[in-house]
Motif scaffolding. Structure first.
Motif, PDB file in Angstrom:
ATOM      1  N   ASN A  73       2.141  -4.576  -7.836  1.00 10.18           N
ATOM      2  CA  ASN A  73       0.835  -5.022  -8.324  1.00 10.18           C
ATOM      3  C   ASN A  73       0.879  -6.485  -8.757  1.00 10.18           C
ATOM      4  O   ASN A  73      -0.069  -7.245  -8.527  1.00 10.18           O
ATOM      5  CB  ASN A  73       0.385  -4.146  -9.494  1.00 10.18           C
TER       6      ASN A  73
ATOM      7  N   THR B 259     -13.410   0.228   4.599  1.00 12.71           N
ATOM      8  CA  THR B 259     -12.761  -0.313   3.409  1.00 12.71           C
ATOM      9  C   THR B 259     -13.721  -0.649   2.294  1.00 12.71           C
ATOM     10  O   THR B 259     -13.316  -0.734   1.141  1.00 12.71           O
ATOM     11  CB  THR B 259     -11.987  -1.596   3.773  1.00 12.71           C
TER      12      THR B 259
ATOM     13  N   SER C 207       0.803  -1.220   0.000  1.00 13.29           N
ATOM     14  CA  SER C 207       0.000   0.000   0.000  1.00 13.29           C
ATOM     15  C   SER C 207       0.834   1.268   0.000  1.00 13.29           C
ATOM     16  O   SER C 207       0.536   2.221  -0.738  1.00 13.29           O
ATOM     17  CB  SER C 207      -0.932   0.011   1.216  1.00 13.29           C
ATOM     18  N   LYS C 208       1.902   1.294   0.813  1.00 19.53           N
ATOM     19  CA  LYS C 208       2.623   2.548   1.030  1.00 19.53           C
ATOM     20  C   LYS C 208       4.008   2.589   0.399  1.00 19.53           C
ATOM     21  O   LYS C 208       4.462   3.655  -0.016  1.00 19.53           O
ATOM     22  CB  LYS C 208       2.753   2.811   2.536  1.00 19.53           C
TER      23      LYS C 208
ATOM     24  N   LYS D 159      -4.201  -4.350   2.831  1.00 15.58           N
ATOM     25  CA  LYS D 159      -3.863  -3.325   1.837  1.00 15.58           C
ATOM     26  C   LYS D 159      -5.046  -2.387   1.597  1.00 15.58           C
ATOM     27  O   LYS D 159      -4.885  -1.157   1.540  1.00 15.58           O
ATOM     28  CB  LYS D 159      -3.451  -3.980   0.526  1.00 15.58           C
ATOM     29  N   ALA D 160      -6.240  -2.955   1.452  1.00 12.33           N
ATOM     30  CA  ALA D 160      -7.425  -2.125   1.223  1.00 12.33           C
ATOM     31  C   ALA D 160      -7.665  -1.176   2.400  1.00 12.33           C
ATOM     32  O   ALA D 160      -8.078  -0.020   2.204  1.00 12.33           O
ATOM     33  CB  ALA D 160      -8.647  -3.013   1.000  1.00 12.33           C
TER      34      ALA D 160
ATOM     35  N   ARG E 193       5.144   0.815  -2.335  1.00 13.79           N
ATOM     36  CA  ARG E 193       4.968   0.846  -3.790  1.00 13.79           C
ATOM     37  C   ARG E 193       6.258   0.484  -4.528  1.00 13.79           C
ATOM     38  O   ARG E 193       6.756   1.240  -5.367  1.00 13.79           O
ATOM     39  CB  ARG E 193       4.504   2.232  -4.231  1.00 13.79           C
TER      40      ARG E 193
ATOM     41  N   ASP F 289      -4.787   1.522   2.548  1.00 12.33           N
ATOM     42  CA  ASP F 289      -4.957   2.498   1.460  1.00 12.33           C
ATOM     43  C   ASP F 289      -5.775   3.701   1.912  1.00 12.33           C
ATOM     44  O   ASP F 289      -5.605   4.810   1.377  1.00 12.33           O
ATOM     45  CB  ASP F 289      -5.644   1.844   0.258  1.00 12.33           C
ATOM     46  N   GLN F 290      -6.679   3.498   2.874  1.00 12.06           N
ATOM     47  CA  GLN F 290      -7.536   4.588   3.357  1.00 12.06           C
ATOM     48  C   GLN F 290      -6.804   5.506   4.335  1.00 12.06           C
ATOM     49  O   GLN F 290      -7.287   6.590   4.631  1.00 12.06           O
ATOM     50  CB  GLN F 290      -8.782   4.004   4.047  1.00 12.06           C
TER      51      GLN F 290
ATOM     52  N   SER G 182      -0.981   8.818   3.493  1.00 11.64           N
ATOM     53  CA  SER G 182       0.445   8.561   3.285  1.00 11.64           C
ATOM     54  C   SER G 182       1.315   9.643   3.894  1.00 11.64           C
ATOM     55  O   SER G 182       2.516   9.444   4.101  1.00 11.64           O
ATOM     56  CB  SER G 182       0.734   8.451   1.782  1.00 11.64           C
TER      57      SER G 182
END
Length: 290
Positions: free
Chosen positions: A118, A286, A110-111, A170-171, A113, A174-175, A178
Motif C-alpha cells: 500500500n 473498474t 493486486s494479487k 491494479k484497479a 500483496r 482487483d476485479q 484470485s
C-alpha cells in the motif's frame, strides 16, 4: 387522496428529470461544438488553396478554392513520412515499456500483496502531483550525463514509471478472481507464468485504454522532444511541424500548416477508432472515470 398525491409527485419528478436531461444534452452539445468547430475549420482550411497567403476573417468553414495543393506542398516542404515514422517509433517503445511496467506492478500490488504494498502504491501515485516542468531539467541533466540525449532511450527509460497505468491496472486486476492464481500456483506455475498465461489475456480492455492514453500523450508531446532531440532526422511529428512553422513563418503558409497538422492527426484518429470500445469496457469493469 393519498394515491393522487403519489401519482402527482411521481409525475413531477419525471418532468424534472426530463428537463434536467434536456439541459444536460444542450450543455454537452454546446461543449462539443466548442471543441469540434476549430477542427472543422482546420480541415476546411487545409483544403483551401486561397488560404495559403492569409486566413480569412470571419473563418470560412468551406474552402474558397478547394484543392489538394496544400497537402502536396506540405509533403514537399516537410518530411512528413519521416517524422511520422519517428513518432511511431517513439510511441511504440513507450507503449510497450509503460504497459508492461504498469501491468506487472499492478498485478504485484493486486494479487501478491507483499509487505508495504500500500505504501508503494501511495508513493507511486504521489508522483502524479509533481508537474513535469519541475523534473524536466534534472531529467535532462541526467540523460545528458548518460550520453542519452538525442536518442530515443530518453523516451523509453522514463516510460518505466507509469504511475497512473499502475493504478488503472491494479484497479482492473482487483476485479479478477484470485482463485485463478491460487489454482495455478498449486499446479506448480510461477508468478510470471500466472501473469502471462492467465491474467495478461484478461487485461485486454485496460491495455487498450492505456495504449490510447499513452498514444495521445506521447504523439502530441512537444516539450520533452524539444529538449531531448537535437538531430532533425530524429524529430517527432510535433517537433518537426513546430520547427517548420518557426522557420517558415506561420503567417506565410497557413493553409499548408493546416494540411500538415491534419495529416499528423490521422494516426491518432485511427488508433482511437480501433480501440475506443475497450475504453468503455474497462470503465464499466473498474469504475475508473477518465
Amino acid at each position: 387522496m393519498p394515491g393522487t398525491s403519489i401519482v402527482h409527485k411521481t409525475g413531477s419528478k419525471k418532468r424534472r428529470d426530463a428537463a434536467m436531461q434536456r439541459i444536460l444534452v444542450i450543455l454537452l452539445s454546446l461543449g462539443s461544438l466548442v471543441m469540434i468547430i476549430p477542427l472543422i475549420w482546420m480541415i476546411s482550411t487545409s483544403f483551401d488553396w486561397a488560404a495559403r497567403l492569409e486566413l480569412g476573417f470571419p473563418p470560412r468553414f468551406w474552402p474558397l478554392d478547394p484543392s489538394l495543393k496544400n497537402y502536396r506542398a506540405a509533403f514537399t516542404n516537410v518530411p512528413m513520412l519521416k517524422y511520422i515514422f519517428n513518432s511511431l517509433t517513439v510511441v511504440a517503445g513507450v507503449i510497450v515499456v509503460s504497459v508492461m511496467s504498469a501491468l506487472l506492478s499492478g498485478y504485484a500490488l493486486s494479487k501478491i500483496r507483499f509487505i508495504g504494498s500500500n505504501f508503494v502504491l501511495v508513493l507511486a501515485l504521489s508522483t502524479l502531483m509533481i508537474p513535469f516542468e519541475m523534473t524536466m531539467i534534472p531529467q535532462y541533466l541526467l540523460f545528458s550525463s548518460m550520453k542519452l540525449i538525442d536518442t530515443y532511450w530518453a523516451f523509453y527509460l522514463p516510460a518505466m514509471h507509469y504511475a497512473f497505468g499502475t493504478f488503472m491496472a491494479k484497479a482492473f486486476i482487483d476485479q479478477l478472481p484470485s482463485s485463478l492464481r491460487e489454482a495455478a500456483i498449486i499446479d506448480g506455475a510461477g508468478e510470471f507464468s500466472v501473469f502471462g498465461k492467465i491474467y495478461f489475456p484478461l487485461c485486454t480492455p485496460i491495455v487498450a485504454t492505456m495504449i490510447i492514453l499513452l498514444f495521445l500523450g506521447v504523439w502530441n508531446d512537444l516539450l520533452w522532444p524539444l529538449l531531448a532531440l537535437k538531430s532533425p532526422a530524429k524529430y517527432t511529428i510535433q517537433l518537426g511541424l513546430a520547427m517548420f512553422t518557426y522557420n517558415n513563418g506561420i503567417n506565410k503558409l497557413p493553409s499548408i500548416i493546416m494540411a500538415a497538422t491534419t495529416v499528423s492527426l490521422v494516426p491518432v484518429v485511427v488508433v482511437y477508432l480501433f480501440l475506443q470500445r475497450y475504453i468503455i469496457e474497462s470503465i464499466a469493469l473498474t469504475g475508473i472515470k477518465q
